[in-house]
Design a protein around this motif. Structure first.
Motif, PDB file in Angstrom:
ATOM      1  N   SER A  27      -3.808   1.812  -5.134  1.00 20.85           N
ATOM      2  CA  SER A  27      -3.948   1.485  -3.707  1.00 20.85           C
ATOM      3  C   SER A  27      -4.822   2.522  -3.019  1.00 20.85           C
ATOM      4  N   VAL A  28      -4.541   3.769  -3.342  1.00 23.30           N
ATOM      5  CA  VAL A  28      -5.275   4.821  -2.646  1.00 23.30           C
ATOM      6  C   VAL A  28      -6.767   4.686  -2.925  1.00 23.30           C
ATOM      7  N   GLN A  52     -11.558  -8.439   4.601  1.00 23.84           N
ATOM      8  CA  GLN A  52     -11.599  -8.334   3.142  1.00 23.84           C
ATOM      9  C   GLN A  52     -10.449  -9.118   2.518  1.00 23.84           C
ATOM     10  N   ARG A  67       7.369  10.319  -7.669  1.00 26.01           N
ATOM     11  CA  ARG A  67       8.257   9.417  -6.927  1.00 26.01           C
ATOM     12  C   ARG A  67       7.764   7.982  -7.073  1.00 26.01           C
ATOM     13  N   ARG A  68       6.451   7.812  -7.015  1.00 24.25           N
ATOM     14  CA  ARG A  68       5.911   6.455  -7.141  1.00 24.25           C
ATOM     15  C   ARG A  68       6.318   5.855  -8.490  1.00 24.25           C
ATOM     16  N   TYR A  86      10.045   5.057  -8.355  1.00 18.29           N
ATOM     17  CA  TYR A  86      10.306   3.818  -7.600  1.00 18.29           C
ATOM     18  C   TYR A  86       9.936   2.606  -8.451  1.00 18.29           C
ATOM     19  N   PHE A 106      14.528  11.346  -0.919  1.00 14.82           N
ATOM     20  CA  PHE A 106      13.937  10.007  -0.932  1.00 14.82           C
ATOM     21  C   PHE A 106      14.367   9.200  -2.145  1.00 14.82           C
ATOM     22  N   LEU A 110       0.842  -1.193   0.000  1.00 22.20           N
ATOM     23  CA  LEU A 110       0.000   0.000   0.000  1.00 22.20           C
ATOM     24  C   LEU A 110       0.879   1.246   0.000  1.00 22.20           C
ATOM     25  N   PRO A 111       1.017   1.914  -1.149  1.00 20.14           N
ATOM     26  CA  PRO A 111       1.793   3.153  -1.169  1.00 20.14           C
ATOM     27  C   PRO A 111       1.208   4.185  -0.209  1.00 20.14           C
ATOM     28  N   GLU A 140       8.361   4.566   0.345  1.00 21.55           N
ATOM     29  CA  GLU A 140       7.139   5.247   0.771  1.00 21.55           C
ATOM     30  C   GLU A 140       5.911   4.353   0.692  1.00 21.55           C
ATOM     31  N   ALA A 194       4.635  13.401  -5.279  1.00 20.25           N
ATOM     32  CA  ALA A 194       4.493  12.065  -4.685  1.00 20.25           C
ATOM     33  C   ALA A 194       4.214  11.039  -5.779  1.00 20.25           C
ATOM     34  N   SER A 233      -7.772  -3.171   3.052  1.00 21.11           N
ATOM     35  CA  SER A 233      -7.656  -1.740   2.776  1.00 21.11           C
ATOM     36  C   SER A 233      -7.391  -1.039   4.091  1.00 21.11           C
ATOM     37  N   VAL A 234      -6.580  -0.023   4.035  1.00 13.55           N
ATOM     38  CA  VAL A 234      -6.309   0.732   5.250  1.00 13.55           C
ATOM     39  C   VAL A 234      -6.803   2.156   5.075  1.00 13.55           C
ATOM     40  N   GLU A 257     -12.414   4.077  -0.257  1.00 15.50           N
ATOM     41  CA  GLU A 257     -13.432   3.601  -1.212  1.00 15.50           C
ATOM     42  C   GLU A 257     -14.275   4.786  -1.670  1.00 15.50           C
ATOM     43  N   TYR A 282       2.792   7.465  -0.007  1.00 15.27           N
ATOM     44  CA  TYR A 282       3.158   8.808  -0.498  1.00 15.27           C
ATOM     45  C   TYR A 282       3.794   9.653   0.595  1.00 15.27           C
ATOM     46  N   SER A 284      -8.240   2.081  -3.557  1.00 11.26           N
ATOM     47  CA  SER A 284      -8.739   0.941  -2.788  1.00 11.26           C
ATOM     48  C   SER A 284      -8.737   1.290  -1.299  1.00 11.26           C
ATOM     49  N   MET A 285      -7.834   2.168  -0.940  1.00 12.97           N
ATOM     50  CA  MET A 285      -7.750   2.521   0.478  1.00 12.97           C
ATOM     51  C   MET A 285      -8.963   3.377   0.855  1.00 12.97           C
TER      52      MET A 285
END
Lengths: 462, 359, 763
Positions: free
Chosen positions: C142-143, B62, C92-93, C96, C480, B17-18, B351, C89, B66-67, C148, B20, C145-146
């Motif tokens: 991810s975000v 799940q 950077r992703r 990476y 970073f 889970l990125p 990150e 950000a 998810s966080v 919703e 940032y 999914s993080m």
């Protein structure tokens, strides 16, 4: 996917709608029969596999056309490849992704021909199009300086800033963290009464220390130390005896083996000091003293210099002899032109190995010199700023019989058209930054063709 | 890039889970319900150069965990080390200790129900540590916090009563401590530069009661002890991991025979696993029943490590190490969920964090 | 020549790249200063890590207001990407994520011999391309999914970055050899995905569709709305068949109540819908959500196409149109048929952007355009026809401001690698060019030769290396990302390591973590002397800042004997010099640190011997066994023998060991040992006369008592060694009497082995 995003979510809203086409096909009324006839007439397979001439004609009449050409194979310049074209045409038509076997065959031929054709013609395009232009991503303020700041210097890692003030005190700003760009003042102390003109950091191998040149021309070394009694504090560890002449510039070199200090004096003399004790910045020894002239015999008595600029060869290797370039701005022409000094181990003396000025410019006063870091070039790169502009010099690496290095001026860049204050190369030696009394920062680069040009200008604006 | 050791149907699940933002440290927080897990992050945002503590809430139910950010407080400095201790009184309010690079230790309490992080107090910086606090540990009952630093000071912060610290030892910079771990309510172990391991007993003042001779690398390499762990059931054995991939178990009862689990000195298959710094070591309670049976008391319990060269693995005495994760970037820290040891979180240099669920 | 043709006529606006540089004046950027106002005293510059330039603006003195600061420092990051499109950000992703694929490809490139058309080499390249592409794809998987939140998903679709389309363009033309048989369809899909990008600057089919979709909710009888038919034909023209059919099915004639009255009309609509959904398409695969019938090989496709066209013509001239009384429907459908029949005028009427017209031409006018998969090898053959068509379309649909993607596309079509490269680096930045080079060199020989040719003008490196260096420099400017720069630098044959060293030297090693991570990089790249230097710097820093332990540790790691010896000298001044001194406890840790290091401890090894000696001496103090005493004596002798034992310790050592010197049960030191100690004592008395002698703070009688003890010991030692050489006994007697009752005449007594000087010295 656009197609997804347009997938008419409200389609279901119109609920009374039939799910066509199946349901609409149900044979109910005679109308529907006619409908089926229609569908049939349209979709019945025609006897003729392809469209007749008069169909084509009708197309033509209505201004339609179908280009049946199989794209490539009819493009005019296939004729270039008469020898190849048949095999290749077939090759193209029957080609599927699977058969790579044919490739190497006509690969080489075509490749050769292709380049025979295009190379010279493209040469000029390439040189212009392939450069790496700069652009400013962002500019953000990282710290504000105390009142009366006259000069500043960043340490080797850009984590500490030392600022010299008009009242002769020194202020040190630190960032709390390697990743942070927030700086705070950590210490402020009095160096002397007269204003500080220049601050230079000592190489980190010898601790956190700076050399201060003050308006009265004195040179002193200050070091940050921790003593059990009081915590971190700055103490003076050396004050070089004030000779008749003033110190104009000072630079530390050769951090690896033994720390050397070059000081340029207002009487046109150069003094090289050596540190005797790797751990104590107190003990220095005068290693050499000479004037900035090619022929070592001639001496110039009453020279008076306004400014001087020193730049060490940033190379950090033990094998290479330590060397630096130095230029004056003085009333004595022979002293002015920048000369590259190298230490001669055999005779234990400093020798001028190159002079960075054209014969007609020898007497030009030098504002600044800067020796570029070399990450693998076969030659050294040195920038020299005079009132004629900024000139970029190539310095050969292997000396000729009488010990001189070949020099070549590759560019004379005009921009500041006034005094140049500072020049500094970036860590790769590809970009030169300069500031001058015109109050702007200019960035210089060479394009792929080796032509130097001004790439960008940064003008302070409130 | 995740390297899954066994492609069994019930194989290891890895979710990256990125975030940032850079993760300086992370910990599991105690469970309050079976449906949710809470994660504590110490983050650093370079763009604004601000560091903060965050609690994330994740739902393992799940398939793709998810966080979501639950609470966040900004910290005065970057966090060097993070420790959590469940509070007896209020299980939903664990105690958090955070050591900063600026030389102080901050104490927070996380309220998992009301979704807040509350600053409790910080140790007065005056004469506490000069320079970064390199290691802290909270005692089992959360009543005391021991802190060590590169300045060679060992301090004890009492959380009960007057919240002040007392100096246990000050080597005045002659020794630089890098990590610390409680062994018992009165004993703790410190790791130092030069692979020094010191055993301290509060009842005996004036210095360590036992020094671990650092000859276990056979003088091949010297280095720094980055992390120490001591198993609650075996307080006499201390597990230390540090430079050049070295993991060693030191039994206070047989100080002359340290057990090399990995690293240059080990001289067997183990040393090929990691050659770079081991940033954290923890005993891995999550072992298969068979292992538990045949693991005699003399045998070192399996341990989990994370390393600069991007390895998260379980190593066990005399066995092939099991790689859980092989990343292209460093794995700076990890934590095994105490209540549910199959779950592991680790922070990646790039990150992001990774949540692992073991079969 | 390609690349020159584009410079002609009104295409100047399109190909700004080739002739931009000679006439180009330097770009001027404002440097925003906040607290300082002109006049300025001075600007001073300094390069921070990477490409970050720090400009220090100093307020001039004469405008003295008290509230004003003396100046401020502004940090400027130099790069050649037009920033803003992607937040840091995100960048950077991407940075990476692209490390691993890049590194993997490099290692494979090194393992595989240079025959680029090797099968599995191509698979590697494609794998690389796919991984990078997936990276660019959904910006925050991810975000999303993080959190919703469907909005983010929508947003993502509405605003893709221009990186992905650029990457896919190069992929389809240079690398993906399977797609090359159906480039037009690839372009179609590409436009379907990214047409929205052009909507910002000018009208597009996509924009029209979006607009219409909003209205759609309100409209009741769509077929009466001219918009409806325009959108339909536009969507059809660019081949978004699924959209077209969906829209058609919204036609009012499908409604229950209408069905009876409007069956013919509905029939026509449905007929067109069916025709559209059966349109033959020359491509390998057709996603399920897309309509049409897929044909892999050209002959089949041509047959199907003729058949389909036939059907359209049929429908076009069928009698049912007369029976369709809904006028808009009739006209609209007819118009759509015209499109499918490839009526150029209609096409250019219903499309907006030239690229849309371009696609429509491929679809309906030149359906058989096939770019042979061999075109890559035979650059510049192959794209001529596509390029000329593109030019035609641009003539018809001139555009005010060109999207950077267009520049890239034109560059590709005119097969001018220089332009492609320039566009890449100019519009999409160092990241793009660095990673696209892999793709270009894999695909095009021209590009490969261009990029790998060494150029003396830029210091003997090739373009590929140049771009990698630039990218690495940008990476290294952020705290970073600096430690992924080495991956790219090590892929630079000539100057990579040089830059890496400079980068490492700029790391702030006083920070523990930075130092350790830098050392690791050095280890991986075999830069031992660099890491030594860094450890040196750290060691000195710690030493100067009171962390003696760390200092000694790092200097040991750096094997810096010179400094260690210097440190040793200073350390001894701190060491307590008497056994009773408690402070010595502190040193235990330090001594542990020195430990059994095989590495050099410099002069510090004395500390260990000293410690051992003190230990044994302490035992002597407490429990008295002869063995302990002997051991202690041994230790003493070895200490005094050891040259590294600093002078200022000699007397204290002897003084501490008085107890050993006059030991009850006979002497512990033999004659020679005692003589050694006496000599040392003499040296000391001489050294005392020299300047800079550090005198040990000891009771004044210390020296005297030591002498006495030594003398006594000598005497007893001689007695011990006893009754050998004759004459020695005589000496012994008067020597002893000389000592015992310290009488003046004893001084006069001459002794064989004990020469006068020594005698005088003893007394």
């Amino acid at each position: 996917m656009v197609s997804k995003s347009l997938s008419m979510p409200h389609l279901s809203d119109h609920g009374r709608r039939l799910p066509p086409p199946q349901s609409s096909k149900k044979p109910t009324s005679k109308l529907s029969c006619s409908f089926h006839r229609l569908i049939r007439t349209v979709f019945r397979p025609t006897k003729r596999s392809n469209i007749t001439d008069n169909d084509d004609a009708s197309f033509g009449k209505e201004g339609f056309y179908v280009d049946r050409s199989p794209g490539i194979s009819t493009t005019p310049d296939v004729s270039e490849f008469d020898g190849l074209s048949p095999e290749m045409r077939s090759f193209q038509l029957t080609r599927t992704a699977s058969d790579d076997s044919l490739l190497p065959l006509n690969y080489s031929i075509v490749r050769r021909r292709e380049f025979g054709l295009s190379h010279p013609a493209k040469a000029h395009v390439r040189t212009k199009s392939l450069s790496h232009p700069l652009d400013i991503e962002m500019d953000k303020p990282i710290l504000t300086l105390d009142k009366g700041t006259r000069c500043t210097a960043w340490n080797y890692s850009g984590q500490r800033l030392a600022a010299g003030l008009a009242d002769g005190s020194l202020v040190v700003y630190d960032s709390m963290d390697p990743a942070s760009s927030a700086f705070t003042c950590t210490s402020r102390f009095k160096v002397q009464d007269s204003s500080i003109l220049k601050v230079v950091w000592v190489p980190p191998e010898y601790g956190d220390a700076v050399a201060c040149i003050s308006a009265d021309g004195t040179l002193s070394l200050w070091e940050e130390v921790m003593e059990d009694s009081e915590g971190h504090h700055w103490k003076m560890c050396k004050s070089f005896d004030r000779s008749t002449s003033q110190v104009l510039d000072v630079q530390f070199g050769d951090g690896q083996t033994c720390l050397k200090l070059v000081a340029a004096y207002s009487d046109g003399h150069i003094k090289v000091y050596e540190l005797l004790d790797t751990l104590e910045l107190e003990k220095w020894q005068l290693q050499a003293e000479f004037q900035n002239v090619i022929d070592l015999v001639s001496k110039f008595g009453n020279a008076s210099c306004l400014s001087a600029s020193i730049s060490w060869n940033p190379q950090r290797s033990e094998v290479q002899q330590s060397s630096f370039v130095l230029g004056f701005s003085s009333n004595t022409p022979p002293l002015n032109s920048p000369k590259v000094w190298e230490f001669d181990l055999d005779h234990q003396r400093w020798l001028p190995v190159a002079e960075l000025s054209l014969p007609e410019d020898k007497s030009d006063q030098v504002y600044a010199v800067s020796w570029a870091p070399n990450i693998g070039r076969p030659y050294e790169l040195i920038a020299v700023a005079t009132q004629k502009g900024i000139s970029i010099w190539h310095l050969g690496s292997n000396p000729d019989p009488d010990g001189r290095l070949s020099v070549q001026r590759v560019a004379l860049l005009s921009g500041h058209d006034s005094e140049v204050w500072e020049m500094e190369w970036d860590m790769s030696g590809m970009t030169l930054a300069s500031t001058g009394s015109d109050g702007v920062v200019r960035l210089w680069q060479s394009n792929v063709n080796g032509e130097w040009h001004e790439q960008a200008v940064l003008t302070p604006a409130s | 890039m995740a390297l899954i050791p066994s492609p069994k149907p019930y194989s290891l699940q890895i979710h990256k889970l990125p975030q940032y933002t850079y993760i300086d440290a992370l910990r599991w927080l105690p469970h309050i319900s079976t449906f949710t897990r809470h994660i504590l992050l110490a983050t650093y945002d370079a763009d604004s150069s601000t560091s903060s503590l965050q609690t994330l809430i994740s739902s393992p139910s799940q398939t793709i965990p998810s966080v979501a950010l639950q609470a966040s407080v900004s910290a005065p400095s970057r966090i060097a080390s993070l420790k959590v201790s469940p509070s007896q009184l209020a299980p939903s309010k664990p105690l958090i200790a955070a050591a900063t690079f600026s030389g102080s230790v901050l104490f927070y309490s996380a309220d998992l129900i009301n979704e807040s992080l509350n600053f409790e107090f910080s140790v007065p910086d005056k004469g506490f540590h000069s320079g970064a606090v390199s290691g802290i540990d909270l005692s089992e009952n959360g009543s005391e916090c021991v802190s060590v630093g590169e300045d060679g000071r060992v301090n004890l912060v009492s959380l009960s009563g007057k919240r002040d610290f007392r100096r246990v030892f000050d080597s005045s910079g002659l020794v630089s401590y890098s990590s610390v771990k409680w062994a018992s309510p009165v004993e703790f172990v410190t790791g130092a530069f030069g692979f020094g391991l010191h055993w301290w007993d509060q009842r005996k003042a004036g210095g360590p009661v036992a020094l671990f001779k650092n000859n276990w690398t056979g003088g091949i390499a010297s280095g720094i002890v980055h992390s120490i762990d001591i198993h609650p059931s075996r307080k006499h054995t201390c597990l230390a991991g540090g430079s050049s991939g070295i993991v060693v178990a030191w039994d206070i009862r047989w100080p002359k025979q340290p057990v090399m689990l990995s690293g240059v000195g080990a001289g067997d298959a183990a040393n090929s696993l990691v050659e770079s710094d081991i940033w954290e070591v923890q005993y891995d309670n999550y072992t298969h029943s068979s292992k538990i049976i045949n693991s005699s008391s003399s045998r070192v319990l399996p341990a989990m490590i994370c390393s600069e060269d991007g390895i998260l693995a379980v190593i066990e005495q005399g066995e092939e190490p099991v790689e859980l994760l092989a990343e292209p970037c460093a794995i700076n820290s990890f934590d095994i969920d105490r209540q549910n040891p199959s779950d592991v979180i680790c922070s990646l240099e790039w990150e992001s964090i990774a949540i692992l669920t073991r079969p | 020549m390609p690349g020159v043709t584009s410079d002609s006529g009104e295409f100047n606006s399109l190909s700004i790249v080739p002739h931009s540089f000679d006439t180009q004046a330097p770009k001027v950027y404002p440097l925003h200063i906040h607290s300082v106002t002109p006049p300025l005293a001075r600007l001073s510059i300094s390069w921070a890590r990477g490409n970050a330039l720090r400009v220090c603006v100093l307020q001039s003195e004469d405008t003295v207001q008290d509230e004003k600061p003396g100046g401020e420092v502004v940090e400027v990051k130099l790069t050649n990407v037009e920033g803003g499109e992607i937040p840091d950000a995100q960048w950077r992703r991407i940075a990476y994520g692209s490390v691993a694929p890049f590194a993997l490809l490099q290692s494979r490139k090194n393992s595989i011999d240079t025959s680029h058309y090797d099968k599995d080499w191509w698979e590697h390249v494609m794998e690389y391309i796919r991984e990078i592409n997936s990276l660019l794809g959904n910006s925050k998987p991810s975000v999303s999914s993080m959190i919703e939140d469907p909005k983010t998903v929508l947003k993502k679709i509405e605003e893709p970055t221009s990186l992905k389309p650029a990457w896919e363009l190069m992929e389809m033309f240079y690398a993906d050899r399977q797609s090359q048989t159906w480039i037009p369809e690839r372009l179609l899909d590409w436009l379907a995905d990214f047409d929205c990008l052009f909507s910002a600057t000018q009208p597009t089919v996509h924009a029209k569709l979006v607009a219409f979709q909003e209205e759609l909710v309100t409209i009741q009888a769509v077929e009466n709305d001219p918009e409806y038919w325009e959108v339909l034909s536009s969507a059809l023209a660019v081949g978004w068949l699924d959209v077209v059919v969906k829209l058609l099915r919204l036609h009012g004639s499908y409604l229950f109540d209408q069905l009876g009255t409007r069956e013919i009309e509905n029939g026509l609509v449905e007929a067109v819908a069916l025709l559209i959904s059966q349109m033959p398409r020359l491509r390998l695969v057709l996603p399920t959500e897309k309509l049409g019938e897929c044909y892999n090989t050209k002959p089949e496709f041509m047959k199907a196409w003729e058949k389909w066209r036939g059907q359209i013509t049929k429908l076009d001239c069928s009698a049912f149109w007369l029976q369709c009384d809904h006028q808009q429907t009739r006209v609209g459908l007819k118009n759509m048929l015209q499109i499918m029949l490839g009526n150029a005028n209609v096409l250019s009427r219903v499309t907006y952007h030239w690229i849309e017209l371009y696609i429509s031409h491929f679809l309906y006018i030149r359906p058989f355009t096939v770019v042979s998969a061999t075109f890559i090898i035979q650059f510049p053959l192959g794209l001529e026809s596509m390029y000329s068509l593109a030019q035609k379309c641009m003539h018809l649909k001139p555009i005010s401001n060109r999207h950077k993607l267009m520049g890239l596309l034109i560059g590709i079509l005119e097969e001018n690698t220089e332009v492609v490269l320039a566009e890449c680096s100019r519009s999409f930045g160092p990241w793009m060019i660095t990673h696209a080079i892999e793709l270009l060199t894999a695909g095009s020989t021209q590009a490969e030769i261009l990029l790998h040719e060494e150029r003396s003008k830029i210091g003997g490196i090739c373009m590929e290396e140049l771009h990698r260096l630039i990218y690495a420099q940008i990476l290294s400017s952020h705290a970073f990302t600096w430690n992924i720069a080495p991956i790219y630098l090590t892929s630079c044959m000539k100057q990579g390591l040089g830059l890496l060293e400079n980068l490492l030297y700029k790391q702030p090693v006083q920070y523990h973590q930075v130092l350790l991570k830098s050392i690791e990089i050095c280890r991986l790249n075999g830069l031992d002397d660099v890491s030594c230097n860094m450890m040196k710097i750290a060691g000195v820093h710690y030493w100067k800042h009171g962390k003696k332990g760390s200092a000694v540790f790092w200097l040991q790691q750096a094997r810096d004997e010179v400094r260690l010896n210097r440190i040793a000298k200073q350390l001894y001044n701190f060491v307590g010099k008497s056994v009773s001194d408690e402070s010595f406890k502190q040193w235990e840790g330090m001594i542990e640190l020195l430990g059994t290091e095989s590495k050099t401890a410099g002069g510090l090894e004395f500390l260990k011997k000293y410690r051992d000696f003190r230990r044994s001496l302490q035992q002597v103090q407490e429990g008295i066994t002869i063995d302990d005493a002997r051991k202690a004596a041994e230790a003493l002798i070895s200490l005094m023998r050891n040259p590294s034992t600093p002078q200022q310790f000699w007397l204290p050592l002897l003084y501490d060991s008085l107890k050993l010197l006059n030991w009850k049960e006979g002497p512990l030191l033999n004659v020679s040992q005692t003589n050694l100690l006496l000599n040392k004592l003499q040296e000391l008395s001489l050294a005392r006369l020299l300047p800079g002698f550090v005198d040990a703070e000891l009771p004044p009688e210390a020296l005297k008592s030591v002498r006495l003890a030594l003398a006594t010991n000598l005497g007893r030692a001689i007695l011990e060694e006893g009754l050998n050489p004759p004459g020695s006994s005589r000496l012994k007697e008067d020597f002893l009497c000389g000592i015992s009752h310290d009488s003046p005449h004893a001084r006069s007594s001459k002794g064989g082995t004990v020469e006068p000087s020594r005698m005088g010295f003893i007394l």
